[in-house]
Every structure is written in C-alpha cells, then in structure tokens.
Design an enzyme around this catalytic site. Structure first.
Site, mmCIF file in Angstrom:
data_model
loop_
_atom_site.group_PDB
_atom_site.id
_atom_site.type_symbol
_atom_site.label_atom_id
_atom_site.label_comp_id
_atom_site.label_asym_id
_atom_site.label_seq_id
_atom_site.Cartn_x
_atom_site.Cartn_y
_atom_site.Cartn_z
ATOM 1 N N ILE A 101 -1.613 6.457 -2.781
ATOM 2 C CA ILE A 101 -0.846 6.205 -1.563
ATOM 3 C C ILE A 101 -1.385 4.962 -0.855
ATOM 4 O O ILE A 101 -2.566 4.634 -0.980
ATOM 5 C CB ILE A 101 -0.905 7.448 -0.631
ATOM 6 C CG1 ILE A 101 -0.028 7.267 0.613
ATOM 7 C CG2 ILE A 101 -2.314 7.835 -0.272
ATOM 8 C CD1 ILE A 101 0.152 8.532 1.453
ATOM 9 N N CYS A 102 -0.502 4.282 -0.134
ATOM 10 C CA CYS A 102 -0.861 3.164 0.737
ATOM 11 C C CYS A 102 -1.350 1.972 -0.084
ATOM 12 O O CYS A 102 -0.594 1.409 -0.865
ATOM 13 C CB CYS A 102 -1.880 3.644 1.764
ATOM 14 S SG CYS A 102 -2.222 2.497 3.111
ATOM 15 N N ALA A 103 -2.600 1.578 0.056
ATOM 16 C CA ALA A 103 -3.151 0.451 -0.703
ATOM 17 C C ALA A 103 -3.623 0.865 -2.091
ATOM 18 O O ALA A 103 -3.832 0.015 -2.957
ATOM 19 C CB ALA A 103 -4.317 -0.177 0.068
ATOM 20 N N TYR A 122 1.864 0.455 0.227
ATOM 21 C CA TYR A 122 1.867 -0.250 1.499
ATOM 22 C C TYR A 122 2.487 -1.633 1.280
ATOM 23 O O TYR A 122 2.055 -2.373 0.392
ATOM 24 C CB TYR A 122 0.447 -0.363 2.046
ATOM 25 C CG TYR A 122 0.424 -0.657 3.516
ATOM 26 C CD1 TYR A 122 0.622 0.356 4.445
ATOM 27 C CD2 TYR A 122 0.232 -1.952 3.980
ATOM 28 C CE1 TYR A 122 0.622 0.096 5.802
ATOM 29 C CE2 TYR A 122 0.226 -2.228 5.337
ATOM 30 C CZ TYR A 122 0.426 -1.200 6.244
ATOM 31 O OH TYR A 122 0.436 -1.466 7.587
#
Length: 184
Positions: A101-103, A122
């Site tokens: 998730i995200c980065a 992200y």
C-alpha cells in the site's frame, strides 16, 4: 487460519500498518509483525510499534500473505533489504499473495512482481516509477492475480478488508466489516 507477515521498517506509515494488523487479527488470522532490525520501530508520525519478531527469524517461514505498509521512509528501507525481495519473489513463485500500500508498491515493482499487471499506489510514488509494463490505475484497491495494491492511508481499511476477502471469502469480510460501523 491464514498466516500473514507484516514487515515493519522505520518510517512506515502507522495508520496503514496498524489498520492491516488490526483488521486481519479481527478476521482470526495469525499476523506476525517483523522488524528489519532489533528493537521498536518508529513510524512516520512518531508512533512506536514493537514487532513480534525479527525478520531474520521468520523470513523463511511459510505465510499465505506478505503485506507491506507504505510510508516513503519505510518503503525505501524495505526496498533496500534483499531479504524482502527474496521473500516476495519466493511467495510469488509459490502462488501465494503479496500486497503493498501507498509507497510500498515500489518494492513489488523492484522485485519484478508488477510486470504485466494492473496496480495502484501513492500517486507521486507510482508516477516516478519506471515500470512501462505495469498498468497503474487510480482505483483505491487493485487485485491482479496474487498481487494486491492500494493507494494510501485513506484506503487502508478498504485494502485490509479486500485482503480478508481474498484469503477467507466474502462472508469473513462481512463478519469483520459489520461491527466497524462503516458508512454504507
């Protein structure tokens, strides 16, 4: 019961890490958190998490899912650790799930696991990646085969619930989601 590994690196996004750990434990999964090095892990906003184990102690064990929380600092540290790349590639070769998730999808990309797949992450991080064979979307959660990705802190609950459904089915997801009193 599904067995999950959540590696924790300094600078990880605590909202994502804690949400993933909490909801998967609510589902009855065995969740093991593992630090890259000894001691507590200071997250991106200063929250301190105490891992269950060291990565060195558990990285060769069998898991149904390895999921990486984001936070740029944490993702960069995960990405720099050859044990993480080896673990992700082994999981993929065994047909098991990997998630980020995200980065953290950048780690999956560097490990070669996003090639030819759809994914998300992200926006500023995925836009900077040189992965021409990966189809990045703006969807909050993307599952392509055994690879699951999500956008960021605001999608952590949706991501955790999607992982629960992948591992245990829609009924288990509903069982976990109902008491959370999420808006319909």
């Amino acid at each position: 019961m599904a067995r999950i590994l959540v590696p924790l690196a300094p600078g990880c996004e605590e909202l994502e890490a804690v949400t993933l750990i909490d909801l998967m434990r609510r589902a009855g999964f065995q969740v093991v958190t593992a630090g890259l090095e000894p001691g507590p892990v200071k997250c991106s906003r200063g929250v301190v998490l105490v891992p269950d184990a060291l990565l060195e102690e558990v990285h060769e064990e069998s898991f149904d899912l390895v999921v990486l929380p984001g936070g740029l600092g944490g993702a960069d540290r995960l990405n720099a650790d050859p044990r993480i790349h080896a673990l992700l590639r082994r999981m993929h070769a065994e047909g098991r799930y990997v998630g980020a998730i995200c980065a953290a999808p950048k780690v999956l990309g560097e490990a070669g696991l996003l090639q030819g797949r759809s994914a998300t992450g992200y926006p500023s991080v995925v836009n900077a990646l040189d992965l021409p064979d990966t189809r990045f979307t703006d969807q909050p959660v993307v599952v392509d085969g055994q690879v699951a990705t999500s956008t960021g802190p605001g999608t952590a609950m949706d991501f955790a619930l999607a992982l629960i459904e992948l591992l245990a089915g829609p009924e288990k997801r509903r069982e976990v989601e109902g008491p959370l009193c999420r808006p319909g």
